[in-house]
Design a protein around this motif. Structure first.
Motif, PDB file in Angstrom:
ATOM      1  N   ARG A   1       0.831  -1.206   0.000  1.00  0.00           N
ATOM      2  CA  ARG A   1       0.000   0.000   0.000  1.00  0.00           C
ATOM      3  C   ARG A   1       0.867   1.258   0.000  1.00  0.00           C
ATOM      4  O   ARG A   1       0.628   2.191  -0.771  1.00  0.00           O
ATOM      5  CB  ARG A   1      -0.933   0.005   1.216  1.00  0.00           C
ATOM      6  CG  ARG A   1      -1.825   1.272   1.292  1.00  0.00           C
ATOM      7  CD  ARG A   1      -2.730   1.253   2.510  1.00  0.00           C
ATOM      8  NE  ARG A   1      -1.992   1.115   3.758  1.00  0.00           N
ATOM      9  CZ  ARG A   1      -1.337   2.111   4.355  1.00  0.00           C
ATOM     10  NH1 ARG A   1      -1.299   3.315   3.792  1.00  0.00           N
ATOM     11  NH2 ARG A   1      -0.719   1.903   5.497  1.00  0.00           N
ATOM     12  N   LYS A   2       1.896   1.283   0.872  1.00  0.00           N
ATOM     13  CA  LYS A   2       2.777   2.452   0.934  1.00  0.00           C
ATOM     14  C   LYS A   2       3.531   2.648  -0.378  1.00  0.00           C
ATOM     15  O   LYS A   2       3.724   3.768  -0.837  1.00  0.00           O
ATOM     16  CB  LYS A   2       3.760   2.298   2.091  1.00  0.00           C
ATOM     17  CG  LYS A   2       3.122   2.402   3.461  1.00  0.00           C
ATOM     18  CD  LYS A   2       4.167   2.251   4.558  1.00  0.00           C
ATOM     19  CE  LYS A   2       3.519   2.348   5.943  1.00  0.00           C
ATOM     20  NZ  LYS A   2       4.528   2.147   7.015  1.00  0.00           N
ATOM     21  N   ALA A   3       3.962   1.540  -0.987  1.00  0.00           N
ATOM     22  CA  ALA A   3       4.674   1.632  -2.258  1.00  0.00           C
ATOM     23  C   ALA A   3       3.756   2.173  -3.348  1.00  0.00           C
ATOM     24  O   ALA A   3       4.167   2.994  -4.169  1.00  0.00           O
ATOM     25  CB  ALA A   3       5.220   0.263  -2.654  1.00  0.00           C
ATOM     26  N   ALA A   4       2.503   1.708  -3.351  1.00  0.00           N
ATOM     27  CA  ALA A   4       1.538   2.176  -4.355  1.00  0.00           C
ATOM     28  C   ALA A   4       1.274   3.674  -4.201  1.00  0.00           C
ATOM     29  O   ALA A   4       1.188   4.413  -5.191  1.00  0.00           O
ATOM     30  CB  ALA A   4       0.236   1.383  -4.223  1.00  0.00           C
ATOM     31  N   GLU A   5       1.143   4.125  -2.951  1.00  0.00           N
ATOM     32  CA  GLU A   5       0.936   5.555  -2.703  1.00  0.00           C
ATOM     33  C   GLU A   5       2.130   6.371  -3.176  1.00  0.00           C
ATOM     34  O   GLU A   5       1.982   7.457  -3.736  1.00  0.00           O
ATOM     35  CB  GLU A   5       0.688   5.785  -1.206  1.00  0.00           C
ATOM     36  CG  GLU A   5      -0.661   5.242  -0.729  1.00  0.00           C
ATOM     37  CD  GLU A   5      -0.809   5.346   0.785  1.00  0.00           C
ATOM     38  OE1 GLU A   5       0.175   5.734   1.463  1.00  0.00           O
ATOM     39  OE2 GLU A   5      -1.912   5.024   1.291  1.00  0.00           O
TER      40      GLU A   5
END
Length: 295
Positions: free
Chosen positions: A23-27
């Protein structure tokens, strides 16, 4: 359907490898989490290896993933360097030389190099970064720096190591300290003092050398403070929180209430060395190395 690896795959992979959280990488990438997952899965299918171990609680790299992370860091960094060099060439400049250094190199070696480059190769741009020994080694190994000035006895086999400056050591004491250069008999005079040293992590060779200077005088120093900055060490000495041993050239450029006692009769010397990566492809690196070694 057959796919081919593209630059975006590597950027997506690096985001997940650094965050270890989809999720953090996608953001970070401004894409959806399912979209990122599909891209990573597609990359694993193309490479025919598993790059991540993913569970409900955490994401971790496989051994193959860890290897790829290190290689991709190198590739992406080299692409960034190439873009910068192209821009400099397009603007009529020969390129950029990225230099790492310890603080003591700024007293004599770095100014001499910069002046030499300015006179002999005025179109070469330079950038400077003050870093610890190990940080310089890591940056040069990853092609984030072209050369560095370190105090090390050995480096990885991929690097060249050439001594370029040999310095004496001096003791730093408060300005009103009862011993001065004329009355100083030897290190044994200082065996009951507390010492302030550069951190062992910052410069292991310096730390070991200072310890050997004291041990040769028959005592093991009581180390009260450690720092990575000469300014901090001098400030601590000025405030009578201990004394220090430094490469003699470090005394210049500071205006503080301390005095220096040269250790002229000891065998130890502070050796500053130039390091660079043997297969570095920066065309201006040779100019800098030649100037230093022929200097």
């Amino acid at each position: 359907m057959s796919y081919q690896l593209e630059l975006r795959h590597f950027k997506y992979f690096m985001a997940v490898a650094e965050e270890l959280h989809y999720r953090k990488a996608a953001e970070k990438l401004f894409i959806s989490q399912p979209g990122l997952s599909r891209q990573i899965k597609q990359m694993e299918e193309i490479l025919e290896v598993k790059l991540f171990i993913r569970s409900k609680k955490k994401v971790s790299l496989t051994e193959a993933g860890q290897y790829l992370k290190e290689e991709v860091q190198f590739i992406l960094n080299h692409l960034e360097i190439t873009k910068k060099q192209l821009k400099l060439i397009d603007e009529g400049n020969s390129g950029e030389l990225r230099i790492g250094f310890l603080g003591s190199a700024m007293q004599q070696v770095i100014p001499k190099l910069l002046l030499g480059l300015r006179d002999a190769f005025p179109s070469i741009k330079t950038s400077l970064e003050e870093l610890s020994n190990q940080a310089q080694v890591n940056a040069i190994m990853k092609d984030k720096l072209d050369m560095g000035f370190v105090r090390l006895a050995r480096v990885p086999k991929e690097l060249e190591l050439k001594p370029v400056f040999e310095d004496t050591f001096s003791v730093v004491v408060p300005e009103d300290y009862p011993i001065d250069q004329l009355s100083f008999k030897g290190m044994q005079d200082l065996q009951h003092e507390h010492f302030i040293l550069f951190s062992q992590d910052y410069s292991p060779l310096y730390f070991d050398t200072v310890m050997s200077i004291c041990e040769d005088a028959g005592f093991t120093p009581k180390v009260s403070h450690k720092s990575v900055h000469a300014q901090t060490i001098f400030t601590l000495v000025e405030n009578k929180l201990g004394i220090a041993i430094i490469p003699t050239s470090l005394q210049y450029g500071f205006n503080m209430n301390v005095k220096f006692i040269a250790l002229n009769k000891i065998k130890q010397r502070a050796v500053l060395s130039l390091i660079w990566k043997k297969d570095n492809r920066n065309p201006v690196l040779k100019n800098g190395v030649d100037l230093i070694l022929k200097g």
